[in-house]
Design a protein around this motif. Structure first.
Motif, short mmCIF file in Angstrom:
data_model
loop_
_atom_site.label_atom_id
_atom_site.label_comp_id
_atom_site.label_asym_id
_atom_site.label_seq_id
_atom_site.Cartn_x
_atom_site.Cartn_y
_atom_site.Cartn_z
N TRP A 1 92.30 55.89 -95.05
CA TRP A 1 90.93 55.37 -95.05
C TRP A 1 90.94 53.84 -95.09
O TRP A 1 90.07 53.19 -94.49
CB TRP A 1 90.22 55.96 -96.26
CG TRP A 1 88.74 55.71 -96.35
CD1 TRP A 1 87.92 55.13 -95.42
CD2 TRP A 1 87.92 56.07 -97.45
NE1 TRP A 1 86.63 55.10 -95.86
CE2 TRP A 1 86.60 55.66 -97.11
CE3 TRP A 1 88.15 56.68 -98.67
CZ2 TRP A 1 85.51 55.86 -97.98
CZ3 TRP A 1 87.07 56.89 -99.54
CH2 TRP A 1 85.78 56.47 -99.18
N LYS A 2 91.90 53.24 -95.77
CA LYS A 2 91.95 51.79 -95.94
C LYS A 2 92.51 51.05 -94.73
O LYS A 2 92.51 49.82 -94.70
CB LYS A 2 92.79 51.44 -97.18
CG LYS A 2 92.12 51.79 -98.50
CD LYS A 2 93.01 51.42 -99.68
CE LYS A 2 92.36 51.78 -101.01
NZ LYS A 2 93.26 51.46 -102.15
N ASN B 1 89.97 51.78 -89.46
CA ASN B 1 89.00 52.74 -89.96
C ASN B 1 87.94 52.11 -90.85
O ASN B 1 87.22 52.81 -91.54
CB ASN B 1 89.72 53.86 -90.71
CG ASN B 1 90.73 54.58 -89.85
OD1 ASN B 1 90.50 54.80 -88.66
ND2 ASN B 1 91.86 54.97 -90.44
N SER B 2 87.84 50.79 -90.81
CA SER B 2 86.91 50.09 -91.70
C SER B 2 85.49 50.06 -91.15
O SER B 2 84.55 49.70 -91.87
CB SER B 2 87.38 48.65 -91.94
OG SER B 2 87.40 47.92 -90.71
N LEU B 3 85.33 50.43 -89.88
CA LEU B 3 84.00 50.51 -89.26
C LEU B 3 83.79 51.91 -88.70
O LEU B 3 84.75 52.55 -88.26
CB LEU B 3 83.86 49.48 -88.13
CG LEU B 3 84.06 48.02 -88.48
CD1 LEU B 3 83.96 47.16 -87.21
CD2 LEU B 3 83.04 47.55 -89.52
N SER C 1 82.74 64.68 -96.35
CA SER C 1 82.65 63.42 -97.10
C SER C 1 84.03 63.03 -97.61
O SER C 1 84.78 63.86 -98.13
CB SER C 1 81.69 63.58 -98.27
OG SER C 1 81.76 62.47 -99.13
N LEU C 2 84.36 61.75 -97.46
CA LEU C 2 85.63 61.25 -97.96
C LEU C 2 85.62 61.09 -99.48
O LEU C 2 86.68 61.02 -100.11
CB LEU C 2 85.96 59.90 -97.31
CG LEU C 2 86.21 59.96 -95.80
CD1 LEU C 2 86.17 58.55 -95.21
CD2 LEU C 2 87.55 60.61 -95.51
N GLN D 1 94.61 68.59 -93.14
CA GLN D 1 93.50 67.74 -92.68
C GLN D 1 93.82 66.27 -92.87
O GLN D 1 93.52 65.44 -92.01
CB GLN D 1 92.22 68.13 -93.43
CG GLN D 1 91.68 69.50 -93.06
CD GLN D 1 90.53 69.93 -93.95
OE1 GLN D 1 90.43 69.51 -95.12
NE2 GLN D 1 89.66 70.77 -93.41
N VAL D 2 94.44 65.94 -93.99
CA VAL D 2 94.82 64.55 -94.24
C VAL D 2 95.86 64.09 -93.22
O VAL D 2 95.79 62.98 -92.68
CB VAL D 2 95.34 64.38 -95.68
CG1 VAL D 2 95.89 62.96 -95.88
CG2 VAL D 2 94.24 64.66 -96.69
N GLN D 3 96.81 64.95 -92.93
CA GLN D 3 97.83 64.61 -91.93
C GLN D 3 97.20 64.41 -90.55
O GLN D 3 97.63 63.54 -89.78
CB GLN D 3 98.90 65.70 -91.89
CG GLN D 3 99.80 65.74 -93.10
CD GLN D 3 100.91 66.78 -92.98
OE1 GLN D 3 101.27 67.18 -91.88
NE2 GLN D 3 101.45 67.21 -94.12
N PHE D 4 96.20 65.23 -90.24
CA PHE D 4 95.51 65.09 -88.95
C PHE D 4 94.81 63.73 -88.87
O PHE D 4 94.88 63.04 -87.85
CB PHE D 4 94.50 66.22 -88.78
CG PHE D 4 93.80 66.21 -87.46
CD1 PHE D 4 94.39 66.74 -86.32
CD2 PHE D 4 92.52 65.67 -87.34
CE1 PHE D 4 93.75 66.73 -85.09
CE2 PHE D 4 91.86 65.65 -86.11
CZ PHE D 4 92.48 66.18 -84.99
N LEU D 5 94.13 63.35 -89.95
CA LEU D 5 93.48 62.03 -89.98
C LEU D 5 94.51 60.92 -89.83
O LEU D 5 94.28 59.93 -89.11
CB LEU D 5 92.70 61.85 -91.28
CG LEU D 5 91.34 62.53 -91.41
CD1 LEU D 5 90.72 62.18 -92.77
CD2 LEU D 5 90.40 62.13 -90.29
#
Length: 382
Positions: free
Chosen positions: A15-16, A20-22, A61-62, A71-75
């Motif tokens: 996420w950071k 992915n900040s926008l 929602s994150l 799912q995290v690995q996919f992201l």
């Protein structure tokens, strides 16, 4: 570290990432939702649109939802940059890419065009707004009674114009407008329809409006981008040495501010046209109030003065809030540096993209004004 804590940490790391900040769809900062099937980070508003196409996108929602390891690995494998490289690979230069400030229909159709219809994944794909001709029915508001009736519209790149007909079998159009004097902008609140489109054009040095909508959001956005497409190709021929990005900046745009002010003063060349507003470095400024000793038949009392290298323009607003809003809008443009193209267009008195203009319901002396974002023109009719 427990599995849940490990996933949460990994999710935060993805996420950071700067990419992915926008929001991947509208550009809004700090998105806190994501699509577990597309791998993009999105804002709350865009997540609602994604939720309406569940066959394509599953959103979570994150902050509040649980994300499992897969799912995290996919992201982590995807993210905004990778996904954009696929779904935004071949966007036409003239296609309008909305931001979080744009209306719902523009943002929804942008998202559906990318992920549902996959309009931009292949080069040279034939799209409804790319072939230079568009014909169909739009619901047009009558000038006198305000009633919306179906009217046939025809947009032609070869003829360089937009026409509409009062009857489907009419051979002669009611109006034929050259493409270089058209501006189109979505105005759902003003028109009273979520798909409302305002088409403004210049005629006899005065601005006119056509208010239309279509029941299909896709259809009305296709019309909007078809107008941009025809304008782009027209300007490419008219200005062959201009870059694509320079031409793109001259296509249809939203107004920075629109509303009514009173104007008085001598009848000069600008009385029914426009006032070019340049940068502070070139001698332009906006001042609260009117010069001392100003005489005029103003019925509104909240004044402001536009200072240009040639003269001062005096206006009054109905309320202090209107006055401050206009001053802020002018200040925003005056603080921008003028490009050589904008300075040249000032010298050539370029009025290719007229603004909104209509009659005031509040004051018989009030004049309607609009402020164009890129060209920095302040337009009015007396």
């Amino acid at each position: 570290m427990a599995g849940g804590e490990k996933n949460a940490k990994a999710l935060r790391e993805v996420w950071k990432r700067a990419e992915n900040s926008l929001c991947a769809d509208c550009g809004k900062p700090d998105p806190d939702w994501a699509s577990s099937t597309l791998g993009v980070f999105i804002c709350l508003s865009c997540s609602g649109i994604h939720r309406n196409i569940p066959s394509i996108s599953k959103v979570k929602s994150l902050k509040m939802d649980h994300w499992d390891d897969a799912q995290v690995q996919f992201l982590a494998k995807h993210g905004n940059a990778v996904t954009k490289a696929t779904y935004e690979a071949h966007i036409p230069i003239y296609y309008y890419q909305p931001t979080y400030n744009d209306c719902q229909v523009l943002r929804e159709q942008w998202i559906r065009a990318k992920y549902e219809r996959k309009e931009f994944t292949e080069p040279g794909k034939q799209l409804p707004y790319t072939d230079g001709v568009k014909e169909g029915i739009l619901w047009k508001r009558g000038r006198d009674n305000g009633q919306f009736l179906p009217r046939k519209f025809l947009l032609s790149e070869r003829e360089g114009c937009l026409k509409y007909f009062t009857k489907q079998d009419s051979k002669e159009p009611k109006i034929s407008v050259k493409i270089d004097v058209i501006n189109a902008t979505f105005q759902p609140a003003k028109i009273g329809n979520p798909n409302g489109l305002q088409i403004t054009y210049l005629k006899d040095n005065k601005t006119r409006n056509i208010f239309v909508y279509h029941k299909s959001g896709k259809e009305v956005v296709d019309w909007f981008n078809a107008i941009r497409s025809v304008q782009f190709h027209y300007l490419k021929v008219a200005f062959p040495i201009a870059s694509d990005n320079e031409i793109k900046s001259r296509l249809t745009r939203n107004f920075l501010k629109e509303g009514y002010m009173e104007k008085t003063g001598p009848k000069d060349a600008f009385a029914k046209g426009e006032v070019f507003v340049g940068s502070s470095e070139n001698g332009y400024s906006v001042q609260k109030g009117l010069p001392a000793g100003t005489q005029g038949n103003f019925s509104w009392h909240y004044g402001l003065t536009i200072v240009t290298p040639d003269r001062e323009y005096l206006f009054t607003c109905e309320t202090e809030a209107d006055q401050l809003g206009w001053i802020a809008a002018f200040t925003s443009v005056i603080n921008q540096a003028m490009t050589p193209q904008e300075y040249a267009s000032k010298c050539l008195d370029d009025v290719s993209f007229p603004s909104c203009c209509s009659t005031s319901e509040h004051c018989p002396n009030a004049l309607p004004f609009s402020f164009a974002t890129v060209e920095a023109y302040f337009k009015f009719k007396s």
